[in-house]
Design an enzyme around this catalytic site. Structure first.
Site, PDB file in Angstrom:
ATOM      1  N   HIS A 271       0.849  -1.188   0.000  1.00  0.00           N
ATOM      2  CA  HIS A 271       0.000   0.000   0.000  1.00  0.00           C
ATOM      3  C   HIS A 271       0.886   1.240   0.000  1.00  0.00           C
ATOM      4  O   HIS A 271       1.946   1.262   0.630  1.00  0.00           O
ATOM      5  CB  HIS A 271      -0.890   0.004   1.253  1.00  0.00           C
ATOM      6  CG  HIS A 271      -1.381   1.369   1.652  1.00  0.00           C
ATOM      7  ND1 HIS A 271      -0.750   2.122   2.618  1.00  0.00           N
ATOM      8  CD2 HIS A 271      -2.425   2.119   1.222  1.00  0.00           C
ATOM      9  CE1 HIS A 271      -1.387   3.271   2.764  1.00  0.00           C
ATOM     10  NE2 HIS A 271      -2.400   3.296   1.924  1.00  0.00           N
TER      11      HIS A 271
ATOM     12  N   ASN B 270       0.340   5.771  -0.153  1.00  0.00           N
ATOM     13  CA  ASN B 270      -0.560   6.911  -0.250  1.00  0.00           C
ATOM     14  C   ASN B 270       0.233   8.187  -0.016  1.00  0.00           C
ATOM     15  O   ASN B 270       1.076   8.234   0.886  1.00  0.00           O
ATOM     16  CB  ASN B 270      -1.681   6.805   0.796  1.00  0.00           C
ATOM     17  CG  ASN B 270      -2.538   8.050   0.853  1.00  0.00           C
ATOM     18  OD1 ASN B 270      -2.283   8.948   1.643  1.00  0.00           O
ATOM     19  ND2 ASN B 270      -3.553   8.091   0.016  1.00  0.00           N
ATOM     20  N   VAL B 271       0.011   9.195  -0.845  1.00  0.00           N
ATOM     21  CA  VAL B 271       0.523  10.540  -0.590  1.00  0.00           C
ATOM     22  C   VAL B 271      -0.630  11.506  -0.824  1.00  0.00           C
ATOM     23  O   VAL B 271      -1.395  11.360  -1.780  1.00  0.00           O
ATOM     24  CB  VAL B 271       1.731  10.898  -1.483  1.00  0.00           C
ATOM     25  CG1 VAL B 271       2.988  10.215  -0.971  1.00  0.00           C
ATOM     26  CG2 VAL B 271       1.500  10.517  -2.947  1.00  0.00           C
TER      27      VAL B 271
ATOM     28  N   HIS C  20      -7.033  -5.456  18.063  1.00  0.00           N
ATOM     29  CA  HIS C  20      -7.823  -6.628  18.455  1.00  0.00           C
ATOM     30  C   HIS C  20      -7.114  -7.938  18.123  1.00  0.00           C
ATOM     31  O   HIS C  20      -7.546  -8.995  18.589  1.00  0.00           O
ATOM     32  CB  HIS C  20      -9.204  -6.590  17.801  1.00  0.00           C
ATOM     33  CG  HIS C  20      -9.174  -6.642  16.306  1.00  0.00           C
ATOM     34  ND1 HIS C  20      -8.778  -5.580  15.528  1.00  0.00           N
ATOM     35  CD2 HIS C  20      -9.500  -7.633  15.440  1.00  0.00           C
ATOM     36  CE1 HIS C  20      -8.869  -5.914  14.249  1.00  0.00           C
ATOM     37  NE2 HIS C  20      -9.305  -7.155  14.166  1.00  0.00           N
TER      38      HIS C  20
ATOM     39  N   GLY D 114     -18.646  11.321   2.246  1.00  0.00           N
ATOM     40  CA  GLY D 114     -19.528  11.035   1.118  1.00  0.00           C
ATOM     41  C   GLY D 114     -18.781  10.822  -0.169  1.00  0.00           C
ATOM     42  O   GLY D 114     -19.302  11.091  -1.257  1.00  0.00           O
ATOM     43  N   GLY D 115     -17.549  10.319  -0.078  1.00  0.00           N
ATOM     44  CA  GLY D 115     -16.732  10.086  -1.263  1.00  0.00           C
ATOM     45  C   GLY D 115     -17.254   8.939  -2.115  1.00  0.00           C
ATOM     46  O   GLY D 115     -18.243   8.273  -1.776  1.00  0.00           O
TER      47      GLY D 115
END
Length: 325
Positions: free
Chosen positions: A129, A131-132, A198, A281-282
């Site tokens: 994974h 992300n920027v 968990h 709401g994407g």
């Protein structure tokens, strides 16, 4: 941890230029990563789903913007890879984005970023994974708050020490120009963030993670974010190339599918990006693109003692992978 300057930058005429230069970098980064993954796969190609806000209705939100969702499926190497670019604006920040900044509650905002998740076919190739992202929030005081965030992490099912060391060496080199303290800080942040409370285990072997970054000014913060995004291909593709032809069978595949369940658990329970996308709401298909196409759960599974599957547990805890080198 906090990467934020205590004095929010005021709105300047450079803000629009900042948005433009970040957008240009992010769309180019998406293009380059997609091309690199296609080259490694050798058969499949990304299919682009270009979208604009307004394609989905009935969510009760006031969003504008759009993006390019690109997905590669059923390739020779990658079962599914998604590389997304999005740029959206909204009337009020959702709770997931203001948990640490209550002063920005209900502020208008703009966000853009590139996010990717790769789920390989071969169980010996790790899931990964990256992300920027860049945010601007417009506070009621007419001050504009901007910040960067990002990182990358690796989730192997059958780990190899040389792969993990390579991953962390590239991560360290990516942020080294901005200070020797960044790699250990961002590595620790990654270990702490990608932790399944968990299950009492990390999601994988870590990497880099940072958020709320605006200390030191725009050029420095953008430089850190740019280096992290650019480093992903160098960090991941050599591992994929090295392991993609490793022989495997039904046992390894079943274990891969079982461990993918942990990936789903993290994304749906803890991940701030997923929560932000859903709360704001994407576009649901783009947000949940990170989930694996096939996965399984098994009640009270315990791997055979001494097996390769049991070995994974030794890697799912924070460790100095570079041993001081």
């Amino acid at each position: 941890m906090n990467e934020r300057d205590s004095r929010p930058p005021r709105t300047t005429s450079a803000d629009a230029a900042h948005v433009d230069v970040v957008r240009e970098f992010l769309t180019d980064l998406q293009d380059r990563i997609c091309a690199a993954l296609e080259e490694v796969d050798g058969t499949a190609r990304f299919v682009e789903d270009a979208w604009k806000r307004g394609d989905e209705t009935g969510k009760g939100t006031a969003l504008s913007g759009g993006g390019r969702t690109r997905v590669l499926r059923d390739g020779a190497v990658f079962e599914q890879a998604g590389v997304n670019f999005s740029e959206v604006s909204g009337a009020r920040l959702p709770a997931s984005a203001t948990a640490h900044r209550p002063d920005l509650a209900d502020a208008p905002w703009t966000a853009m970023g590139v996010s990717l998740v790769v789920h390989p076919n071969n169980p010996y190739v790790p899931t990964t994974h990256m992300n920027v992202r860049f945010f601007q929030a417009h506070a009621a005081s007419d001050e504009r708050n901007w910040w960067f965030g990002g990182g990358f992490d690796l989730t192997p099912f059958y780990p190899f020490d040389e792969d993990v060391r390579h991953w962390h060496e590239v991560a360290r080199e990516a942020v080294a120009p901005f200070g020797d303290d960044l790699y250990p800080r961002y590595k620790q942040w990654c270990d702490e963030y990608f932790f399944l409370k968990h299950r009492d285990e990390t999601r994988g072997v870590g990497g880099l993670f940072f958020d709320d970054l605006n200390a030191g000014g725009f050029e420095r913060c953008f430089g850190i974010t740019r280096n992290v995004g650019n480093a992903f291909v160098d960090a991941y593709l050599p591992i994929a190339q090295r392991r993609k032809a490793t022989p495997s069978g039904e046992r390894e595949r079943e274990f891969q599918l079982y461990r993918r369940g942990r990936y789903v658990e993290f994304n749906l329970v803890y991940d701030r990006g997923t929560l932000f996308g859903l709360q704001s709401g994407g576009r649901t298909e783009s947000i949940l693109m990170s989930l694996p196409p096939r996965v399984r759960w098994e009640y009270a599974y315990v791997p055979e003692a001494g097996s390769a599957e049991a070995k994974l547990a030794d890697y799912l805890k924070p460790r100095d992978w570079l041993d001081g080198t």
